[in-house]
Design a protein around this motif. Sequence first.
Motif, PDB file in Angstrom:
ATOM      1  N   GLN A 499     -14.066  22.881  41.876  1.00  0.00           N
ATOM      2  CA  GLN A 499     -13.227  22.201  40.444  1.00  0.00           C
ATOM      3  C   GLN A 499     -14.289  21.118  40.500  1.00  0.00           C
ATOM      4  OE1 GLN A 499      -9.658  22.469  41.100  1.00  0.00           O
ATOM      5  NE2 GLN A 499      -9.073  20.529  39.049  1.00  0.00           N
ATOM      6  N   ARG A 518      -6.278  16.671  47.805  1.00  0.00           N
ATOM      7  CA  ARG A 518      -5.494  17.216  48.495  1.00  0.00           C
ATOM      8  C   ARG A 518      -4.431  17.841  47.710  1.00  0.00           C
ATOM      9  NH1 ARG A 518      -6.710  13.891  53.237  1.00  0.00           N
ATOM     10  NH2 ARG A 518      -8.343  15.524  54.358  1.00  0.00           N
ATOM     11  N   GLU A 519      -3.946  16.853  47.117  1.00  0.00           N
ATOM     12  CA  GLU A 519      -2.094  16.831  46.653  1.00  0.00           C
ATOM     13  C   GLU A 519      -2.926  17.778  45.262  1.00  0.00           C
ATOM     14  OE1 GLU A 519      -0.448  12.745  45.016  1.00  0.00           O
ATOM     15  OE2 GLU A 519      -0.319  12.744  47.206  1.00  0.00           O
ATOM     16  N   TRP A 520      -3.878  17.379  44.606  1.00  0.00           N
ATOM     17  CA  TRP A 520      -4.652  18.318  43.838  1.00  0.00           C
ATOM     18  C   TRP A 520      -4.392  19.888  44.092  1.00  0.00           C
ATOM     19  CZ3 TRP A 520      -8.457  14.980  40.762  1.00  0.00           C
ATOM     20  CH2 TRP A 520      -8.271  13.584  40.596  1.00  0.00           C
ATOM     21  N   LEU A 522      -2.911  21.514  46.173  1.00  0.00           N
ATOM     22  CA  LEU A 522      -2.106  22.671  46.406  1.00  0.00           C
ATOM     23  C   LEU A 522      -0.783  22.668  45.031  1.00  0.00           C
ATOM     24  CD1 LEU A 522      -0.210  19.796  49.348  1.00  0.00           C
ATOM     25  CD2 LEU A 522      -1.991  22.405  48.906  1.00  0.00           C
ATOM     26  N   GLN A 523      -1.351  21.927  43.595  1.00  0.00           N
ATOM     27  CA  GLN A 523      -1.011  21.983  42.535  1.00  0.00           C
ATOM     28  C   GLN A 523      -1.412  23.563  42.063  1.00  0.00           C
ATOM     29  OE1 GLN A 523      -2.148  19.250  40.168  1.00  0.00           O
ATOM     30  NE2 GLN A 523      -0.879  17.812  41.140  1.00  0.00           N
ATOM     31  N   PRO A 524      -0.667  24.253  41.498  1.00  0.00           N
ATOM     32  CA  PRO A 524      -1.306  25.719  40.973  1.00  0.00           C
ATOM     33  C   PRO A 524      -2.276  25.222  39.612  1.00  0.00           C
ATOM     34  CG  PRO A 524       1.467  25.248  39.939  1.00  0.00           C
ATOM     35  CD  PRO A 524       1.092  24.166  41.461  1.00  0.00           C
ATOM     36  N   ALA A 525      -2.939  26.497  40.079  1.00  0.00           N
ATOM     37  CA  ALA A 525      -4.518  26.469  39.241  1.00  0.00           C
ATOM     38  C   ALA A 525      -3.475  26.838  37.474  1.00  0.00           C
ATOM     39  CB  ALA A 525      -5.210  27.393  39.003  1.00  0.00           C
TER      40      ALA A 525
END
Length: 526
Positions: A499, A518-520, A522-525
């Motif tokens: 990314q 790491r949080e980012w 896990l977020q849906p694209a």
Amino acid sequence: MPPVATALTIAQLFANAAQAYGDRPAIEDAGHSISYRQLDQLRRQAARALLALDVQAGDRVAVWAPNVWEWIVAAGALQSVGAALVPLNTRMKGSEAGYILRESGACVLFAIGEFLGADYPGMLVAEDLPDLRHIISLRGANTGTLPWERFMDLAADVPQLALRTREQGVGPQALSDLLFTSGTTGKPKGVMTSHGQNLRIVRDWSDIVGLREGDRYLIVNPFFHSFGYKAGWLAALMRGCTILPQQVFDVQAVLDCVQRQRISVLPGPPTLYQSLLAHPQRGDFDLRSLRVAVTGAAAIPVEMIHRMRDELGFGTIVTAYGLTEVCGFATICRSGDSAEKVANTSGRAMPGVEVRCVGSNGRSQPANIPGEVQIRGYNLMQGYFNDPQASEATLDADGWLHTGDIGVLDEEGYLRITDRLKDMFITGGFNVYPAEIEQCLLTYPGVAQAAVIGIPDERMGEVAMAYLLPAPGIEIEPARFLSWCREQMANYKVPRRVQVLQSMPINAAGKVTKNVLREWALQPAG
């Protein structure tokens, strides 16, 4: 205790095994069967050939090849003449292998000629290797290399007595291997361990897991890794097992081999067993010979342990935890431990080894309270090769090794690893160090900053994801970038996702906050 178990050096192990197991098959590799007696003869012949090449006690000799019988002969031979084994990961590119050859000062390299379409000696042509005098091609003839058969012929010029004299000068304290492990600094470090400590811990390990004379041991773990080398062929030779080396993990091939070769011992990372359980044709294979499974390096569902017992037929299933810095072994489950213990812990300390979890105050934590995992015992490395500073940072004055892993010990002393202090993650059983990948990514044109994290992957456990900050005015094309990565580094290190960011999340100290990344991830694209 069999006489093999009393060996104090690896040369003695080969010799004692030849006496104890004689004509029993030691290795069966691609239709080639080698008895224990023949294996010892080959080891001695290769050792005399190394003397002909003027390899001295204390020299370093590298092996860069997949799991083949010549690997074991070469390793036993170089250790017999007092040299230290430097295994190279077969997934490395030329620059990665070149770095380790330079750092270790290896004077001889045993390499496979060709493997999976790559010309291994050819990958080193552009590398500056001032100490490397000879490359011996284990299979196939490559330009500028000495073919295995011609190398073995050199032994004719060296009397048996010269080898016996050299072997007598190699004691249990002599360096047996130099295994390079990547560090958080991004530069691989050479871990020094000796003959005596390795043989003692391998003896205990093989006793705990219950290896037996006549066991048929399929070694899928690479020989360049301490698991495939120490818990693999070294343990097998000590107990009179037959070694069946597997070059590439292929589920169908493993199932076929278990049935055809009546395999009884099959260690590996959790992904290996998950792949076997998920294979649609598994029911077509007779797997009743399977008895011993040893795994670790990742969290395992309890259900998987039950299924390994019920569906794959394993009688003994144990999980373990270790680091290269402790000869590969620290804790292990015991036969008879419940499926819950096996799945949720990495077992308890090996005999003669202490494990504790330490809080920020420097004191041992009570049961079930997390702290840094520290290890003390005879199995601790001699230090990092040519790096006293790093050795001092890892080994404290009281003899404790600081692992950088966070874990908890329960009331019975069973260890559970809960986190990794150093950001390391594990891909299909391989340790992956983000700092090492980040250093490489910064050489890509237009990358101003790079941060790598591990993200969950169903098959591999975790895989690398890269976040990139481009230099002003530069555009980075992700597909082209990933293609470049595949040319630069071993496949297991290559980021699976990338990314490009406009700014990196940083903390007050100016460091990238990887927990935000790491949080980012896990977020849906979208």
